[in-house]
Design a protein around this motif. Structure first.
Motif, mmCIF file in Angstrom:
data_model
loop_
_atom_site.group_PDB
_atom_site.id
_atom_site.type_symbol
_atom_site.label_atom_id
_atom_site.label_comp_id
_atom_site.label_asym_id
_atom_site.label_seq_id
_atom_site.Cartn_x
_atom_site.Cartn_y
_atom_site.Cartn_z
ATOM 1 N N SER A 168 0.836 -1.199 0.000
ATOM 2 C CA SER A 168 0.000 0.000 0.000
ATOM 3 C C SER A 168 0.873 1.253 0.000
ATOM 4 O O SER A 168 2.082 1.200 0.237
ATOM 5 N N GLY B 27 -3.849 3.515 0.589
ATOM 6 C CA GLY B 27 -4.512 2.579 -0.308
ATOM 7 C C GLY B 27 -3.534 2.055 -1.331
ATOM 8 O O GLY B 27 -2.314 2.118 -1.130
ATOM 9 N N ASP B 28 -4.057 1.557 -2.446
ATOM 10 C CA ASP B 28 -3.189 0.989 -3.474
ATOM 11 C C ASP B 28 -2.424 2.061 -4.245
ATOM 12 O O ASP B 28 -1.298 1.827 -4.694
ATOM 13 N N ALA C 144 -8.614 1.992 -4.193
ATOM 14 C CA ALA C 144 -8.830 1.004 -3.131
ATOM 15 C C ALA C 144 -8.399 1.554 -1.780
ATOM 16 O O ALA C 144 -7.509 1.005 -1.121
#
Length: 316
Positions: free
Chosen positions: A152, A169-170, A205
């Motif tokens: 991440s 997040g990603d 994400a």
């Protein structure tokens, strides 16, 4: 270089797709250049791909010399051509040798007519904004991700000198209105009108922190900071190879409006084609709305064909 009357020659700069054959379009352009007394130039690295009639020059000379840039490829080639002439008075004409071609209006079969219309002045210029981050320029997006696969990313957000939370997040996408239909849209971000001078920041994400798209204006000074003391991040520009964002480093992002002009011959046709392309990306259109995307002559032709194929006693 001047012609016999002493006036500077028109210089056309070619930017070509790295893999696809574009020689047919190059021949159309060189024939046109001979007819109007223009010079055609390209980067020296593309010499084998453009043929002997095209003058090859160094990259820095290319940007200085060209009056019009012609991109022969897809959207990636077009974006590369646009980055070459940011802030210069040299519009970009795209010829689609790629797939979707959101930015590109002209097909190879339409190139000869397009060049004639260029000579006659029957075109408009469509301004495009870009993102500037240090010495890099993005017309679609800047994507910040972890340098380690399947890891991440954590980023702090600062706007106009004030901290506004963090992302985890990603990845995080910073995009222009043009780029809002690309990775930003796939990640759930909004489609932004090209007329809006805005930057979208969309988390991919998200696990914690800011979980929705943030829209910022053209005068906002955006800083995305890697807060880690030991975890390097990377960022890519319009899908090109990644740059490092070291621990503790900042990425300052600003929107530059009217950075490059794109040549348009028929704005309505271009918008109609893009509407069809967007529908292929699952925009919520009903069946009757999809039918509206088909040009009227084709709809009438299809209806005549359907009527002619009906059995004579179909009403019985």
């Amino acid at each position: 270089m001047n012609n016999s009357s002493g006036r500077p020659l028109l210089t056309l700069g070619l930017v070509v797709h790295p893999d696809r054959s574009v020689l047919d379009s190059v021949r159309v352009i060189t024939r046109y250049a001979r007819r109007v007394g223009a010079v055609v130039v390209a980067h020296g690295s593309d010499a084998e791909r453009v043929g002997p009639e095209v003058v090859t020059v160094a990259p820095e000379e290319f940007a200085e010399r060209v009056d019009v840039v012609i991109s022969l490829g897809g959207d990636g080639t077009m974006l590369g051509a646009m980055r070459l002439v940011v802030g210069r008075d040299a519009p970009v004409l795209g010829v689609n040798h790629g797939h979707l071609g959101f930015l590109i209006e002209v097909s190879p079969s339409e190139l000869e007519q397009a060049l004639d219309r260029l000579t006659e002045g029957h075109y408009t210029l469509e301004p495009h904004s870009c993102l500037e981050a240090g010495d890099v320029t993005a017309f679609n997006d800047i994507v910040i991700a972890s340098a380690e696969p399947l890891s991440s990313v954590t980023l702090d957000l600062e706007v106009n000198g004030l901290r506004h939370g963090y992302y985890r997040g990603d990845a995080v996408i910073a995009c222009t209105p043009t780029g809002s239909t690309a990775y930003n849209y796939a990640a759930g971000g909004p489609v932004i009108s090209p007329s809006a001078p805005a930057v979208a920041l969309t988390p991919v994400a998200p696990m914690s922190g800011i979980s929705r798209t943030v829209i910022l204006g053209k005068d906002d000074h955006i800083v995305l900071r890697n807060p880690s003391q030991n975890v390097p991040l990377i960022f890519s520009v319009d899908g090109t190879p990644a740059h490092p964002l070291q621990p503790g480093a900042d990425l300052s992002v600003r929107l530059r409006t009217d950075a490059v002009d794109i040549v348009r011959f028929d704005v309505g046709t271009h918008l109609q084609r893009n509407r069809v392309k967007l529908s292929l990306l699952d925009l919520p259109l009903r069946r009757d709305q999809l039918v509206e995307l088909i040009p009227q002559p084709l709809r009438e032709q299809a209806e005549r064909l359907r009527q002619s194929q009906r059995p004579a006693d179909w009403t019985r």
